[in-house]
Scaffold this motif. Structure first.
Motif, short mmCIF file in Angstrom:
data_model
loop_
_atom_site.label_atom_id
_atom_site.label_comp_id
_atom_site.label_asym_id
_atom_site.label_seq_id
_atom_site.Cartn_x
_atom_site.Cartn_y
_atom_site.Cartn_z
N SER A 86 0.83 -1.20 0.00
CA SER A 86 0.00 0.00 0.00
C SER A 86 0.87 1.26 0.00
CB SER A 86 -0.92 -0.02 1.21
OG SER A 86 -1.73 1.11 1.22
N GLN A 103 1.23 4.15 -3.10
CA GLN A 103 1.07 5.59 -2.88
C GLN A 103 2.28 6.36 -3.40
OE1 GLN A 103 -1.75 6.64 -1.70
NE2 GLN A 103 -1.40 8.77 -1.21
N TRP A 146 1.82 9.19 7.80
CA TRP A 146 0.97 8.39 6.93
C TRP A 146 1.54 6.98 6.78
CZ3 TRP A 146 1.47 5.67 2.45
CH2 TRP A 146 0.29 5.21 1.88
N GLU A 206 -0.41 3.67 7.99
CA GLU A 206 -0.74 2.67 6.98
C GLU A 206 -0.21 1.29 7.39
OE1 GLU A 206 -2.51 1.39 3.50
OE2 GLU A 206 -2.61 3.35 4.42
N SER A 255 -2.14 0.04 10.52
CA SER A 255 -3.50 -0.43 10.23
C SER A 255 -3.47 -1.81 9.59
CB SER A 255 -4.26 0.57 9.35
OG SER A 255 -3.72 0.62 8.06
N SER A 285 -7.16 -2.07 5.57
CA SER A 285 -6.46 -0.79 5.43
C SER A 285 -7.17 0.11 4.43
CB SER A 285 -4.99 -1.01 5.05
OG SER A 285 -4.88 -1.61 3.78
N ARG A 286 -7.77 -0.46 3.40
CA ARG A 286 -8.56 0.33 2.44
C ARG A 286 -9.79 0.91 3.14
NH1 ARG A 286 -5.66 2.34 0.05
NH2 ARG A 286 -4.15 1.26 1.22
N HIS A 324 -9.13 4.10 5.06
CA HIS A 324 -9.07 5.27 4.18
C HIS A 324 -10.47 5.70 3.74
CE1 HIS A 324 -4.77 5.47 3.91
NE2 HIS A 324 -4.72 4.19 3.60
N TYR A 325 -11.30 4.73 3.39
CA TYR A 325 -12.66 5.05 2.97
C TYR A 325 -13.43 5.74 4.10
CZ TYR A 325 -17.53 4.45 1.70
OH TYR A 325 -18.85 4.68 1.46
N GLU A 355 -12.22 7.34 6.67
CA GLU A 355 -11.62 8.64 6.94
C GLU A 355 -12.15 9.68 5.93
OE1 GLU A 355 -7.25 10.81 6.86
OE2 GLU A 355 -7.42 8.68 6.41
N ASP A 356 -12.17 9.33 4.66
CA ASP A 356 -12.67 10.25 3.64
C ASP A 356 -14.15 10.54 3.83
OD1 ASP A 356 -10.14 10.33 2.56
OD2 ASP A 356 -10.59 8.89 0.95
#
Length: 106
Positions: free
Chosen positions: A26, A30, A41, A45, A48, A85-86, A89-90, A92-93
Motif C-alpha cells: 500500500s 502511494q 501516513w 498505513e 492499520s 487498510s482500504r 481510508h474510505y 476517513e474520507d
C-alpha cells in the motif's frame, strides 16, 4: 516448549509478516502514484495493516468452519489486511466529507 506453542508462534509470525507485506504494498502504491507521503501516513498505513491482519489471524479459527476450504489462514489474513487498510481510508474520507459539509466547508 511444547510443539503446539511453537506452531502458534510460527503462525502468528507468519500472519504479521503477511500483514507487513500488505502495508508495504500500500505504501509503495502511494509512492508510485507520486502523491505526497508523510512519515505519519506511512506509520499509520503500516499499523492499520498489522492491526487488521492480527485481528483476522485471531478470528480465523472461530470462523474457519464457515469458510470455503480453499480460504486458508494466510489467504484470509492477507485479504483482511488489505481490505481493512482500504476501509480505514474510505471511512476517513467519508467522515471528513461529512464533517466538512456540517461545518460549511466544501
Amino acid at each position: 516448549m511444547p510443539l503446539q506453542h511453537q506452531t502458534d508462534y510460527v503462525a502468528l509470525l507468519g500472519a504479521l509478516i503477511i500483514s507487513s507485506v500488505s502495508g508495504l504494498i500500500s505504501i509503495g502504491r502511494q509512492i508510485l502514484k507520486q502523491e505526497r507521503v508523510s512519515k505519519l501516513w506511512i506509520v499509520t498505513e503500516y499499523a492499520s495493516a498489522l492491526l487488521v491482519g492480527y485481528l483476522a489471524y485471531d478470528l480465523y479459527p472461530v470462523i474457519k468452519g464457515s469458510l470455503y476450504a480453499w480460504i486458508t489462514e494466510p489467504i484470509f489474513v492477507v485479504t483482511a489486511a488489505h481490505i481493512g487498510s482500504r476501509m480505514f481510508h474510505y471511512l476517513e474520507d467519508a467522515l471528513r466529507a461529512r464533517f466538512d459539509s456540517l461545518n460549511g466547508r466544501y
